[in-house]
Scaffold this active site. Structure first.
Site, PDB file in Angstrom:
ATOM      1  N   ARG A   1     -14.346  33.137 -34.050  1.00 28.93           N
ATOM      2  CA  ARG A   1     -14.903  34.442 -33.065  1.00 28.93           C
ATOM      3  C   ARG A   1     -15.735  34.967 -34.431  1.00 28.93           C
ATOM      4  O   ARG A   1     -16.100  35.152 -34.911  1.00 28.93           O
ATOM      5  CB  ARG A   1     -14.060  35.199 -33.335  1.00 28.93           C
TER       6      ARG A   1
ATOM      7  N   THR B   1     -17.718  34.513 -19.811  1.00 27.34           N
ATOM      8  CA  THR B   1     -17.364  34.271 -21.288  1.00 27.34           C
ATOM      9  C   THR B   1     -17.783  32.183 -20.646  1.00 27.34           C
ATOM     10  O   THR B   1     -17.233  31.661 -18.743  1.00 27.34           O
ATOM     11  CB  THR B   1     -16.306  34.550 -21.796  1.00 27.34           C
TER      12      THR B   1
ATOM     13  N   THR C   1     -17.965  32.807 -26.259  1.00 35.18           N
ATOM     14  CA  THR C   1     -18.657  33.052 -25.621  1.00 35.18           C
ATOM     15  C   THR C   1     -19.918  33.749 -26.432  1.00 35.18           C
ATOM     16  O   THR C   1     -19.726  33.834 -27.011  1.00 35.18           O
ATOM     17  CB  THR C   1     -17.789  35.128 -25.359  1.00 35.18           C
TER      18      THR C   1
ATOM     19  N   ASP D   1     -17.686  44.451 -28.349  1.00 30.38           N
ATOM     20  CA  ASP D   1     -16.044  44.413 -28.310  1.00 30.38           C
ATOM     21  C   ASP D   1     -15.519  45.651 -29.408  1.00 30.38           C
ATOM     22  O   ASP D   1     -14.622  45.349 -29.475  1.00 30.38           O
ATOM     23  CB  ASP D   1     -15.889  42.515 -28.422  1.00 30.38           C
TER      24      ASP D   1
ATOM     25  N   SER E   1     -11.129  40.881 -29.970  1.00 31.09           N
ATOM     26  CA  SER E   1     -11.341  39.754 -28.248  1.00 31.09           C
ATOM     27  C   SER E   1     -10.283  39.944 -27.374  1.00 31.09           C
ATOM     28  O   SER E   1      -8.772  40.293 -27.813  1.00 31.09           O
ATOM     29  CB  SER E   1     -11.448  38.286 -28.958  1.00 31.09           C
ATOM     30  N   SER E   2     -10.501  39.823 -26.222  1.00 30.56           N
ATOM     31  CA  SER E   2      -8.967  39.187 -25.155  1.00 30.56           C
ATOM     32  C   SER E   2      -9.025  37.734 -24.775  1.00 30.56           C
ATOM     33  O   SER E   2      -8.389  37.596 -24.030  1.00 30.56           O
ATOM     34  CB  SER E   2      -9.591  40.809 -23.483  1.00 30.56           C
TER      35      SER E   2
ATOM     36  N   GLY F   1     -14.002  36.974 -18.395  1.00 30.60           N
ATOM     37  CA  GLY F   1     -13.065  38.359 -17.994  1.00 30.60           C
ATOM     38  C   GLY F   1     -13.139  39.101 -18.204  1.00 30.60           C
ATOM     39  O   GLY F   1     -12.600  40.435 -17.975  1.00 30.60           O
ATOM     40  N   GLY F   2     -13.689  38.908 -19.789  1.00 28.53           N
ATOM     41  CA  GLY F   2     -13.707  40.437 -20.615  1.00 28.53           C
ATOM     42  C   GLY F   2     -12.143  41.289 -20.116  1.00 28.53           C
ATOM     43  O   GLY F   2     -11.046  39.780 -20.222  1.00 28.53           O
TER      44      GLY F   2
END
Ligand code: DON
Length: 588
Positions: free
Chosen positions: A122, A399, A417, A441, A470-471, A491-492
């Site tokens: 990340r 993403t 992403t 984010d 993050s998701s 898809g966030g």
């Protein structure tokens, strides 16, 4: 049938296999990384296995990446080799989300070692980032700054993460994994309708920066149309520097200097030191159990794994299979479980290198039982009584996820992403890649939602060197120690619920994996207090849900989940998401 010389271990300086027409004879520099999990394993690969006896499968959102990665498997590479090859190929063929300027997460499962690890690559906040950096003079969060400016970019992690994956678990060199991407960037590839439309949809923002305009539009300013060839010379040169110098080809030297020059031109914060300091981390994935299946998914700084397990734990108390797929009762219970998990997300989740996250509590069966007691089976609980908030509407963004399995019992689930489609929309001039806008984010200000309507608090405030929440939820489901389902989605905020539903569609509703991927999805994220549904949920069901007190709102497609299921006899079944026209599942 040609047999390929056995090369079970990575040997960067050894003779190259015939199948790679590499222009460069290159060595690879070793990524220096810190890990939180001890794992010295290099996964098995075996080129001595006759081609006709090998099997593998790759599912990505772009067929060219699928093809290149499959070729690696066909030649005896393992799932990690194929995954890294796919990731670099996607950075070229799907630049709206495939990337080297962003970050992500990769889960790797080895059946033979009975081990599943997670690679966290990340992005991080630059050292000069501050908690209030997106607040204007009135103290209001300025989304233009956190989403579309040089300040929106976190320090990219993709190159370091992919290099680490290969170094620890792969059997081919970084230059070998990069070769197809370099070829696709320098020779170009044929533009698809989706590629062309993506640029048209974001025309205004993509034309704004000179460095971006000259990559995504023709010299005369016109669009690339389907059938045209799209060549990226600057990107090819950047990828070649990485192939030549390893991670230093990105985090130091010319690429790093170009990135920092871009920052200085646009008032961004990333420095040479930030780049040099970047390190991916090997983490323990979140682990849960759902109806006898082991669920492994991403740990913080993603919220995905914790909340997938939390929601599954709540739903395990109901006979969901009996209630039926997408019946009003099933959707109602899913929505009630989802909203409670998203409420917790807003308070507790953040980067565990900076804050304590009560992961054991969140993923425990007893906490799930407590939450289940609050759920009424025939009436919704208003989100406002769970916790108040002030969400913004959803945005459509991008993403990308891909899944790979090999015949050695390895599986890779990877989501990466640059946040929005085309990230910050800023190309690093001369280096040919887009910068992420992942800083959005973070929680810019308590009570102010990010672009996905997600609220965050103290745990996700901006701090130097911290990873933004993050998701993304790359997930591997195992049954009796064997890889069973490899899945994940963009898809966030909807990533968590999209991934959850494919798991439930397979386990609770016995759908085959393609049907599980195709099935209409629903989403609830606590705030706004509505069940979002895709096309395909029946009007009768919507009526019943409204009768339970829910607000139901029909929205565009959610996610693009690229999945593989492994049958009891070892057969690989692919489920490419038809919501993306270039998605493809290929196996052999
Ligand atoms: O890390 C996250 O949760 C977001 N930045 C992911 C963005 C995303 O999935 C956009 N795509 N559809």
């Amino acid at each position: 049938m040609e047999l390929i010389t056995s090369r079970p271990k990575r040997n960067p300086t050894g003779s190259k296999p015939k199948w790679l027409s590499l222009a460069l004879a290159l060595s690879v520099s070793t990524a220096v990384v810190s890990t939180t999990v001890e794992s010295a394993a290099i996964l098995e690969g075996d080129r001595s296995v006759p081609l006709e006896a090998r099997q593998g499968m790759v599912v990505t959102s772009h067929f060219l990446a699928t093809e290149e990665a499959l070729e690696v498997l066909k030649n005896g590479g393992n799932a990690v080799d194929a995954a890294v090859t796919a990731a670099f190929a996607l950075a070229v063929t799907q630049p709206r989300s495939g990337n080297i300027g962003g970050g992500g997460f990769m889960l790797v499962s080895s059946e033979k070692k009975n081990e599943t690890i997670a690679i966290d690559y990340r992005e991080k906040a630059p050292a000069a980032a501050t908690r209030d950096m997106y607040l204007n003079a009135e103290g209001e969060a300025d989304p233009e700054l956190s989403r579309f400016s040089h300040l929106s970019a976190g320090v990219p992690g993709t190159v370091a993460g992919l290099a680490l994956a290969l170094e620890k678990y792969g059997s081919i060199s970084l230059s070998e994994a990069l070769a197809p991407a370099i070829r696709l960037a320098s020779d170009g590839f044929i533009v698809t309708p989706r590629f062309s439309k993506g640029i048209k949809d974001r025309e205004e923002r993509l034309r704004k920066f000179d460095s971006t305009r000259k990559i995504f539009f023709k010299e005369d300013g016109s669009f690339y149309e389907p059938g045209d060839t799209f060549v990226q010379k600057d990107l090819a040169a950047t990828l070649t520097r990485i192939a030549k110098d390893g991670v230093k080809g990105f985090y130091e030297g010319k690429t790093a200097e170009l990135l920092v020059a871009e920052m200085q031109r646009g008032g961004g914060l990333i420095t040479l030191e930030d780049l040099k300091q970047y390190e991916p981390v090997i983490r323990k994935p979140i682990h849960g159990n759902y109806r006898g299946y082991d669920i492994y998914s991403m740990s913080p700084p993603s919220s995905g794994g914790a909340h997938i397990v939390q929601i599954l734990n709540i739903l395990e108390g109901y006979p969901i299979g009996e209630y039926g797929h997408n019946s009003a009762k099933t959707i109602h219970l899913m929505a009630e479980a989802m909203k409670r998990a998203y409420a917790d997300r807003s308070k507790y989740l953040g980067d565990t290198d900076f804050v304590d996250v009560p992961l054991d509590g969140l993923t425990s069966k007893s906490y799930a039982e407590e939450l289940r007691k609050q759920i009424k089976v025939d009436h919704m609980t208003p989100s406002s009584t769970i916790k108040p908030g002030n969400p913004v509407p959803y945005e459509s963004n991008e993403t990308t996820h891909f899944s790979v399995v090999d015949k050695f019992g390895n599986a890779v689930s990877n989501t990466y992403t640059i946040n929005f489609s085309y990230g910050s929309h800023i190309v690093v001039d001369g280096a040919g890649f887009l910068l992420n806008n992942e800083m959005d984010d973070f929680s810019a200000k308590p009570g102010v939602p990010n672009a996905y309507g997600l609220l965050g608090g103290e745990a996700n405030k901006i701090e130097p060197g911290k990873r933004m929440l993050s998701s993304m939820s790359p997930t591997i489901v195992k049954k009796d120690g064997k890889n069973f389902l490899v899945t994940g989605s963009p898809g966030g905020s909807r990533i968590i619920t999209t991934t959850l539903q494919v798991i439930m569609n397979v386990i609770d509703h016995s759908l085959n994996v393609q049907a599980a991927v195709n099935a209409p999805r629903i989403h609830h994220q606590w705030l706004p207090d509505e069940i979002r549904i895709e096309e395909g949920i029946s009007p009768d069901t919507i009526d019943l849900l409204e009768g339970f007190g829910h607000t139901v709102s029909r929205k565009s497609a959610m996610g693009a989940i690229q999945s593989i299921m492994i049958g009891e006899d070892g057969t690989f079944y692919g489920g490419a998401d038809p919501r993306r026209s270039t998605s493809s599942a290929m196996g052999f």
